[in-house]
Design an enzyme around this catalytic site. Structure first.
Site, PDB file in Angstrom:
ATOM      1  N   CYS A  39      20.140  43.200   8.031  1.00  7.95           N
ATOM      2  CA  CYS A  39      19.832  43.864   6.766  1.00  7.95           C
ATOM      3  C   CYS A  39      21.101  44.288   6.041  1.00  7.95           C
ATOM      4  O   CYS A  39      22.197  44.325   6.621  1.00  7.95           O
ATOM      5  CB  CYS A  39      18.946  45.081   7.010  1.00  7.95           C
ATOM      6  SG  CYS A  39      17.246  44.679   7.464  1.00  7.95           S
ATOM      7  N   HIS A  62      18.573  48.533   2.236  1.00  2.98           N
ATOM      8  CA  HIS A  62      18.076  49.895   2.465  1.00  2.98           C
ATOM      9  C   HIS A  62      19.217  50.898   2.586  1.00  2.98           C
ATOM     10  O   HIS A  62      20.400  50.527   2.676  1.00  2.98           O
ATOM     11  CB  HIS A  62      17.196  49.942   3.720  1.00  2.98           C
ATOM     12  CG  HIS A  62      17.893  49.536   4.990  1.00  2.98           C
ATOM     13  ND1 HIS A  62      18.686  50.394   5.726  1.00  2.98           N
ATOM     14  CD2 HIS A  62      17.901  48.352   5.658  1.00  2.98           C
ATOM     15  CE1 HIS A  62      19.155  49.765   6.795  1.00  2.98           C
ATOM     16  NE2 HIS A  62      18.695  48.522   6.783  1.00  2.98           N
TER      17      HIS A  62
END
Length: 208
Positions: A183, A167
């Site tokens: 992440c 992301h």
């Protein structure tokens, strides 16, 4: 597509009963041609002219005010007719890579996008901190969400494993470091480009 242009000889403004305006005789002549006015021409917007304007507004399904306003004048005036050809919609070429696959190298803090076996893009990334490391393994893009906002930046590409994903970020200065909860973070511009090039099911390989 047909459009009309006209160029008024004077600045358009609201003209009320009793006011003087150079537009009044022009409007009186136009109303006479349409059969709404039979009086003499003059510069004063008198009661007879006002009644003619109101009748014209009623006939044209405008708001019946009896006031000479720009909309009424535009409807009353002749306008030159021009025909233009609308631009034909272009078929947007597919931007995704048919053989896209992603390699994330944790030691280099680097994400490489391949088209088959050929490297197509390389981006710097941030990965998980030692207490919450980015998991090694083979995964795939499972979800794509534009503009998730906040700490996820402008794009989210979720892995088919737990809650991990690739992301954007609202802290671009941390790219290149081990700071996330597992992440893979990217600069927003890079995440947006990657988002447009991959599809659901694109393989993701995470290696040391």
């Amino acid at each position: 597509m047909n459009i009309r242009f006209f160029y008024p000889p004077y600045r358009l403004a609201h003209v009320y009963e009793g006011q003087s305006s150079p537009l009044v005789p022009i409007v009186q002549n136009l109303l006479t041609e349409r059969g709404f006015y039979t009086g003499p021409a003059g510069t004063i917007f008198d009661v007879e002219t006002q009644e003619a304007v109101a009748c014209f507004q009623h006939a044209e399904k405008l708001s019946v005010t009896g006031i000479l306003d720009p909309k009424t004048y535009c409807r009353l005036s002749e306008a030159a007719l021009h025909t233009i050809e609308p631009v034909k919609a272009k078929i947007r070429a597919a931007t995704g890579l048919a053989r896209a696959n992603i390699l994330i190298t944790k030691s280099r803090r680097q994400l490489t996008l391949f088209d088959g076996n050929t490297p197509a893009r390389q981006y710097p990334v941030a990965i998980g901190k030692p207490s919450t490391p980015t998991p090694l393994g083979n995964y795939a893009v499972a979800t794509k969400i534009p503009n998730p906002g906040g700490v996820l930046g402008t794009r989210w590409m979720g892995l088919n494993y737990d809650a991990y994903g690739i992301h954007g970020t609202n802290k671009p200065w941390l790219i290149g470091q081990m700071v996330s909860n597992g992440c893979i973070r990217m600069h927003n511009a890079n995440a947006e480009e990657l988002f447009s090039l991959v599809s659901i099911g694109t393989p993701i390989y995470i290696r040391d």
